[in-house]
Design a protein around this motif. Structure first.
Motif, PDB file in Angstrom:
ATOM      1  N   ALA A 117      51.865  32.636 -33.291  1.00  0.00           N
ATOM      2  CA  ALA A 117      51.262  31.302 -33.330  1.00  0.00           C
ATOM      3  C   ALA A 117      49.771  31.386 -33.646  1.00  0.00           C
ATOM      4  O   ALA A 117      49.246  30.597 -34.441  1.00  0.00           O
ATOM      5  N   LEU A 118      49.090  32.359 -33.039  1.00  0.00           N
ATOM      6  CA  LEU A 118      47.662  32.550 -33.324  1.00  0.00           C
ATOM      7  C   LEU A 118      47.443  32.945 -34.780  1.00  0.00           C
ATOM      8  O   LEU A 118      46.512  32.464 -35.438  1.00  0.00           O
ATOM      9  N   HIS A 119      48.287  33.850 -35.274  1.00  0.00           N
ATOM     10  CA  HIS A 119      48.169  34.291 -36.670  1.00  0.00           C
ATOM     11  C   HIS A 119      48.392  33.120 -37.625  1.00  0.00           C
ATOM     12  O   HIS A 119      47.664  32.969 -38.617  1.00  0.00           O
ATOM     13  N   ARG A 120      49.368  32.272 -37.320  1.00  0.00           N
ATOM     14  CA  ARG A 120      49.653  31.127 -38.180  1.00  0.00           C
ATOM     15  C   ARG A 120      48.490  30.137 -38.169  1.00  0.00           C
ATOM     16  O   ARG A 120      48.150  29.564 -39.205  1.00  0.00           O
ATOM     17  N   ALA A 121      47.872  29.952 -37.001  1.00  0.00           N
ATOM     18  CA  ALA A 121      46.734  29.033 -36.915  1.00  0.00           C
ATOM     19  C   ALA A 121      45.541  29.559 -37.711  1.00  0.00           C
ATOM     20  O   ALA A 121      44.800  28.780 -38.323  1.00  0.00           O
ATOM     21  N   ALA A 122      45.342  30.872 -37.702  1.00  0.00           N
ATOM     22  CA  ALA A 122      44.197  31.461 -38.400  1.00  0.00           C
ATOM     23  C   ALA A 122      44.432  31.571 -39.900  1.00  0.00           C
ATOM     24  O   ALA A 122      43.592  31.174 -40.715  1.00  0.00           O
ATOM     25  N   SER A 123      45.585  32.113 -40.281  1.00  0.00           N
ATOM     26  CA  SER A 123      45.844  32.406 -41.694  1.00  0.00           C
ATOM     27  C   SER A 123      46.611  31.313 -42.411  1.00  0.00           C
ATOM     28  O   SER A 123      46.550  31.216 -43.632  1.00  0.00           O
ATOM     29  N   GLY A 124      47.359  30.495 -41.640  1.00  0.00           N
ATOM     30  CA  GLY A 124      48.152  29.448 -42.264  1.00  0.00           C
ATOM     31  C   GLY A 124      49.238  30.010 -43.163  1.00  0.00           C
ATOM     32  O   GLY A 124      49.463  31.220 -43.235  1.00  0.00           O
ATOM     33  N   ASP A 125      49.938  29.127 -43.847  1.00  0.00           N
ATOM     34  CA  ASP A 125      50.927  29.556 -44.834  1.00  0.00           C
ATOM     35  C   ASP A 125      51.094  28.440 -45.852  1.00  0.00           C
ATOM     36  O   ASP A 125      52.024  27.640 -45.775  1.00  0.00           O
ATOM     37  N   LEU A 126      50.176  28.410 -46.780  1.00  0.00           N
ATOM     38  CA  LEU A 126      50.128  27.340 -47.774  1.00  0.00           C
ATOM     39  C   LEU A 126      51.373  27.308 -48.650  1.00  0.00           C
ATOM     40  O   LEU A 126      51.721  26.265 -49.209  1.00  0.00           O
ATOM     41  N   LEU A 127      52.057  28.429 -48.767  1.00  0.00           N
ATOM     42  CA  LEU A 127      53.258  28.463 -49.603  1.00  0.00           C
ATOM     43  C   LEU A 127      54.355  27.551 -49.074  1.00  0.00           C
ATOM     44  O   LEU A 127      55.242  27.147 -49.820  1.00  0.00           O
ATOM     45  N   TRP A 128      54.304  27.249 -47.770  1.00  0.00           N
ATOM     46  CA  TRP A 128      55.331  26.400 -47.169  1.00  0.00           C
ATOM     47  C   TRP A 128      54.750  25.042 -46.796  1.00  0.00           C
ATOM     48  O   TRP A 128      55.072  24.469 -45.759  1.00  0.00           O
ATOM     49  N   ALA A 129      53.888  24.535 -47.653  1.00  0.00           N
ATOM     50  CA  ALA A 129      53.310  23.205 -47.444  1.00  0.00           C
ATOM     51  C   ALA A 129      54.411  22.150 -47.464  1.00  0.00           C
ATOM     52  O   ALA A 129      55.459  22.328 -48.093  1.00  0.00           O
ATOM     53  N   ASN A 130      54.170  21.050 -46.765  1.00  0.00           N
ATOM     54  CA  ASN A 130      55.141  19.951 -46.776  1.00  0.00           C
ATOM     55  C   ASN A 130      54.491  18.690 -47.345  1.00  0.00           C
ATOM     56  O   ASN A 130      53.270  18.537 -47.328  1.00  0.00           O
ATOM     57  N   TRP A 131      55.320  17.792 -47.835  1.00  0.00           N
ATOM     58  CA  TRP A 131      54.820  16.613 -48.526  1.00  0.00           C
ATOM     59  C   TRP A 131      53.931  15.727 -47.664  1.00  0.00           C
ATOM     60  O   TRP A 131      52.880  15.253 -48.149  1.00  0.00           O
ATOM     61  N   PRO A 132      54.278  15.433 -46.394  1.00  0.00           N
ATOM     62  CA  PRO A 132      53.391  14.568 -45.594  1.00  0.00           C
ATOM     63  C   PRO A 132      51.962  15.101 -45.506  1.00  0.00           C
ATOM     64  O   PRO A 132      51.000  14.339 -45.632  1.00  0.00           O
ATOM     65  N   LEU A 133      51.827  16.422 -45.284  1.00  0.00           N
ATOM     66  CA  LEU A 133      50.488  17.004 -45.186  1.00  0.00           C
ATOM     67  C   LEU A 133      49.745  16.936 -46.519  1.00  0.00           C
ATOM     68  O   LEU A 133      48.557  16.599 -46.566  1.00  0.00           O
ATOM     69  N   VAL A 134      50.422  17.271 -47.596  1.00  0.00           N
ATOM     70  CA  VAL A 134      49.779  17.242 -48.916  1.00  0.00           C
ATOM     71  C   VAL A 134      49.351  15.825 -49.269  1.00  0.00           C
ATOM     72  O   VAL A 134      48.244  15.595 -49.780  1.00  0.00           O
ATOM     73  N   LEU A 135      50.201  14.845 -48.977  1.00  0.00           N
ATOM     74  CA  LEU A 135      49.842  13.459 -49.265  1.00  0.00           C
ATOM     75  C   LEU A 135      48.680  12.991 -48.400  1.00  0.00           C
ATOM     76  O   LEU A 135      47.813  12.237 -48.866  1.00  0.00           O
ATOM     77  N   ALA A 136      48.659  13.434 -47.129  1.00  0.00           N
ATOM     78  CA  ALA A 136      47.541  13.076 -46.249  1.00  0.00           C
ATOM     79  C   ALA A 136      46.234  13.667 -46.768  1.00  0.00           C
ATOM     80  O   ALA A 136      45.190  12.995 -46.791  1.00  0.00           O
ATOM     81  N   VAL A 137      46.272  14.928 -47.194  1.00  0.00           N
ATOM     82  CA  VAL A 137      45.074  15.576 -47.739  1.00  0.00           C
ATOM     83  C   VAL A 137      44.643  14.883 -49.033  1.00  0.00           C
ATOM     84  O   VAL A 137      43.442  14.682 -49.276  1.00  0.00           O
ATOM     85  N   ALA A 138      45.613  14.492 -49.869  1.00  0.00           N
ATOM     86  CA  ALA A 138      45.279  13.776 -51.108  1.00  0.00           C
ATOM     87  C   ALA A 138      44.609  12.444 -50.805  1.00  0.00           C
ATOM     88  O   ALA A 138      43.632  12.055 -51.467  1.00  0.00           O
ATOM     89  N   THR A 139      45.107  11.727 -49.798  1.00  0.00           N
ATOM     90  CA  THR A 139      44.512  10.442 -49.407  1.00  0.00           C
ATOM     91  C   THR A 139      43.083  10.636 -48.917  1.00  0.00           C
ATOM     92  O   THR A 139      42.169   9.882 -49.285  1.00  0.00           O
ATOM     93  N   LEU A 140      42.865  11.654 -48.091  1.00  0.00           N
ATOM     94  CA  LEU A 140      41.519  11.949 -47.605  1.00  0.00           C
ATOM     95  C   LEU A 140      40.593  12.355 -48.750  1.00  0.00           C
ATOM     96  O   LEU A 140      39.402  12.013 -48.754  1.00  0.00           O
ATOM     97  N   THR A 141      41.133  13.075 -49.727  1.00  0.00           N
ATOM     98  CA  THR A 141      40.336  13.481 -50.888  1.00  0.00           C
ATOM     99  C   THR A 141      39.830  12.266 -51.652  1.00  0.00           C
ATOM    100  O   THR A 141      38.639  12.181 -52.000  1.00  0.00           O
ATOM    101  N   VAL A 142      40.719  11.321 -51.913  1.00  0.00           N
ATOM    102  CA  VAL A 142      40.320  10.093 -52.620  1.00  0.00           C
ATOM    103  C   VAL A 142      39.261   9.349 -51.807  1.00  0.00           C
ATOM    104  O   VAL A 142      38.266   8.862 -52.358  1.00  0.00           O
ATOM    105  N   LEU A 143      39.455   9.278 -50.482  1.00  0.00           N
ATOM    106  CA  LEU A 143      38.493   8.577 -49.621  1.00  0.00           C
ATOM    107  C   LEU A 143      37.115   9.231 -49.683  1.00  0.00           C
ATOM    108  O   LEU A 143      36.091   8.543 -49.828  1.00  0.00           O
ATOM    109  N   VAL A 144      37.067  10.557 -49.588  1.00  0.00           N
ATOM    110  CA  VAL A 144      35.783  11.263 -49.597  1.00  0.00           C
ATOM    111  C   VAL A 144      35.055  11.067 -50.927  1.00  0.00           C
ATOM    112  O   VAL A 144      33.839  10.808 -50.952  1.00  0.00           O
ATOM    113  N   TRP A 145      35.766  11.181 -52.037  1.00  0.00           N
ATOM    114  CA  TRP A 145      35.107  11.017 -53.343  1.00  0.00           C
ATOM    115  C   TRP A 145      34.671   9.573 -53.567  1.00  0.00           C
ATOM    116  O   TRP A 145      33.600   9.324 -54.136  1.00  0.00           O
ATOM    117  N   LEU A 146      35.487   8.600 -53.099  1.00  0.00           N
ATOM    118  CA  LEU A 146      35.086   7.197 -53.228  1.00  0.00           C
ATOM    119  C   LEU A 146      33.840   6.912 -52.396  1.00  0.00           C
ATOM    120  O   LEU A 146      32.926   6.219 -52.845  1.00  0.00           O
TER     121      LEU A 146
END
Length: 257
Positions: A117-146
């Motif tokens: 669990a500690l290793h996953r928190a530190a290193s993550g695993d971007l290869l197993w990204a899920n759609w809700p997280l990616v969409l949330a990050v995309a929404t935040l990206t648009v907000l920050v640039w706007l």
């Protein structure tokens, strides 16, 4: 080609992550408190671990609610440190980070899978990204640039830290602490501070590092998080060398004329 379609999601996640974090990294560096982001990221990871034990299945757009709460708590602590303990702010931010890291170790110490669990928190695993997280990050990206285009003053105001905490929460959930810190700091420092380039170019450089690391991870079966850190640094230094070489040649051509 169909067998590689699953890579579209981590690639999209990487691109959104870079576009979100790089402009925020410019402001972190400008404020002179680079390790504040690491402290907030550590507390976001602590919140994720706490959620596994105390608030399972409580998520908001793919990120644990507990992670968001802990990150906002850490951002409040950082804000108070800036306002009231400014003379020793780096020391107090270091204390905030090490306390968060220690609490995370204590939290999982009784779990036989705690090290994972500690290793996953530190290193993550971007290869197993899920759609809700990616969409949330995309929404935040648009907000920050706007916000950057329409209300540029927010970057230096009180609204920065809460937005930053939310961005870091979702970024840590997507990619882990190491990747978040590397993406926030490396290209803004090398291409922004040293080369004087705008955030969009630095974000493109970070995207190149992420995508190269994903390819490296798949080709050689190595962890994607550490690969992103190393490749992002390598490509940023390469871009900096190319830009410096181009600038030198351009100056020489102007002088010769």
């Amino acid at each position: 080609m169909a067998e590689y379609e699953w890579l579209l999601l981590p690639a999209a996640g990487s691109a959104m992550l870079c576009l979100l974090l790089v402009p925020l990294g410019y402001q972190v560096i400008a404020r002179g408190v680079i390790f504040a982001d690491l402290a907030i990221a550590q507390w976001a990871a602590l919140g994720t671990l706490a959620g596994l034990y105390f608030l399972p299945n409580h998520t908001l757009a793919g990120a644990p609610v507990s992670s968001l709460m802990f990150a906002l708590l850490a951002s409040l602590a950082v804000h108070l440190i800036f306002r009231r303990l400014a003379e020793a702010k780096e020391a107090w931010i270091g204390i905030l980070y090490v306390v968060g890291a220690s609490l995370a170790v204590l939290l999982v110490s009784g779990d036989p899978h705690g090290a994972q669990a500690l290793h996953r928190a530190a290193s993550g695993d971007l290869l197993w990204a899920n759609w809700p997280l990616v969409l949330a990050v995309a929404t935040l990206t648009v907000l920050v640039w706007l916000l950057g285009w329409c209300r540029p003053a927010w970057m230096t105001g009180a609204a920065f830290l809460p937005v930053f905490a939310v961005a870091v929460t979702y970024s840590v959930s997507l990619a882990g602490i190491y990747v978040v810190f590397a993406t926030l700091i490396m290209t803004p420092l090398i291409l922004g501070t040293l080369a004087g380039k705008a955030p969009f170019l630095a974000a493109c450089c970070a995207v190149a590092g992420h995508l190269a690391a994903i390819g490296l991870s798949i080709a050689f079966d190595v962890p994607v998080g550490p690969a992103i850190v190393v490749m992002t640094l390598g490509i940023a230094l390469l871009w900096y060398s190319v830009l410096c070489g181009f600038g030198a040649r351009l100056s020489a051509a102007v002088l010769s004329d």
